[in-house]
Design an enzyme around this catalytic site. Structure first.
Site, PDB file in Angstrom:
ATOM      1  CG  ASP A   1     101.662  87.527  44.645  1.00 56.39           C
ATOM      2  OD1 ASP A   1     101.229  86.644  45.409  1.00 56.39           O
ATOM      3  OD2 ASP A   1     102.853  87.603  44.295  1.00 56.39           O
TER       4      ASP A   1
ATOM      5  CG  HIS B   1     111.154  77.359  42.220  1.00 59.29           C
ATOM      6  ND1 HIS B   1     112.166  78.232  41.919  1.00 59.29           N
ATOM      7  CD2 HIS B   1     110.491  77.938  43.248  1.00 59.29           C
ATOM      8  CE1 HIS B   1     112.143  79.267  42.728  1.00 59.29           C
ATOM      9  NE2 HIS B   1     111.117  79.112  43.550  1.00 59.29           N
TER      10      HIS B   1
END
Length: 343
Positions: free
Chosen positions: A201, A249
């Protein structure tokens, strides 16, 4: 929404007044009402008002509203936490959900108030795309103070359900792409003692995640790898499973396909990919939580919530095989799409 008997506007009233319930919950969490009652036990409305610094009228209306929503139980004029509130709305409980409540209230709600702008422009309204290139800005105090805590609160119970729904007994090294907060890694490591994971990340997200991992006691089994999965040409390799939990998403179809291709290359032959999401029905008629989350993505990002059929097609196009869908019930996801890289 399906009804039986004569048509009335009551279902419309329930939809229109939905934000009343949301703001009631957000206010109660901000006041730490449930955390306080967990420590004191049931109290009268006046006593609650005294402890929270509220006058009698607002204190009474707040606790009455919370009781009507199933958040408080009332007996002999005294209000105490319901089982739901005690389990999920008391700070420092393992599955505390209040971070998500606060995050939505601080970050999503202002954007939703400009939904018509998002519909007309096809641009996010929860942040200004003209001022920065991405939602995930380390300089945004709302993002730092609320968003990552919110995502952890949403993810931790969902991760527990996923861990019980999918057999990862043969997995030894898992790459959690965009797994900041470590909720999935912590729950999976608890369930699978031989599993080690790596979270890939952004650097500032890794910094925020390190204390969470250390507090859970998994510093030896959960690695943090700073990076940007779009800016870097490849993901770290050598893994037998790759997890994308509530990641795709956020992005357009082209971006999703790009990331799936990188996951394919990062996996060892025979490795598997897991896409955990609130999946929209293939007919695109619900369910409400996935469909409304998809509309949230219009306000928040450049993506939407996709169907299992869409993910399956993209995975097949990327070279994955043995695509299947496992369904479950959790706040952050209703299923996981699983596929394998050919051996």
């Amino acid at each position: 929404m399906h009804t039986t008997g004569p048509l009335t506007p009551r279902p419309l009233m329930q939809i229109v007044s939905g934000f009343w319930a949301s703001k009631t919950l957000a206010a109660a969490c901000e006041l730490e009402l449930f955390t306080m009652l967990s420590a004191t036990g049931a109290l009268t409305a006046d006593a609650i008002g005294d402890r929270l610094g509220l006058r009698p009228r607002p204190a009474e209306t707040l606790v009455t509203a919370c009781a009507s929503l199933g958040l408080l139980d009332v007996s002999d004029g005294r209000y105490g936490n319901s089982a739901l509130a005690e389990e999920f709305l008391v700070k420092d409980k393992p599955y505390y959900f209040g971070g998500w409540v606060a995050g939505v209230d601080a970050h999503d709600y202002p954007g939703w108030m400009r939904l018509m702008d998002a519909l007309r422009t096809d641009r996010p309204t929860a942040w200004n795309p003209d001022e920065r290139s991405s939602l995930f800005d380390p300089g945004d105090p709302v993002m730092v103070d609320f968003f990552w805590q919110a995502m952890h609160s949403l993810s931790i119970f969902t991760a527990s359900v996923l861990a019980c729904s999918v057999d990862l007994g043969g997995v030894r090294r898992l790459l959690d792409v965009g797994g900041g907060g470590a909720a999935y890694d912590i729950e999976l490591c608890r369930r699978y003692p031989v599993l080690t994971t790596a979270i890939y990340d952004l650097p500032f997200v890794c910094d925020l995640t390190r204390p969470v991992i250390d507090k859970a006691g998994f510093g030896e089994r959960i690695e943090l790898i700073p990076g940007d999965f779009f800016a870097e040409p490849e993901l770290p390799g050598g893994y037998d499973a790759c997890l994308l939990s509530m990641i795709l998403h956020d992005w357009s179809e082209d971006d999703c396909r790009t990331l799936l291709a990188k996951c394919h290359r990062a996996l060892d032959p025979g490795g598997q990919i897991l896409i955990s999401e609130l999946l929209v029905n293939d007919a695109k008629d619900g369910p409400p939580d996935a469909a409304l989350m998809s509309l949230t993505m219009l306000v928040e990002t450049w993506g939407r919530n996709y169907t299992a059929a869409e993910y399956s097609a993209w995975l097949t196009d990327t070279g994955f095989t043995q695509v299947r869908v496992e369904r479950f019930d959790a706040p952050g996801a209703n299923g996981v799409v699983i596929a394998r890289k050919p051996a």
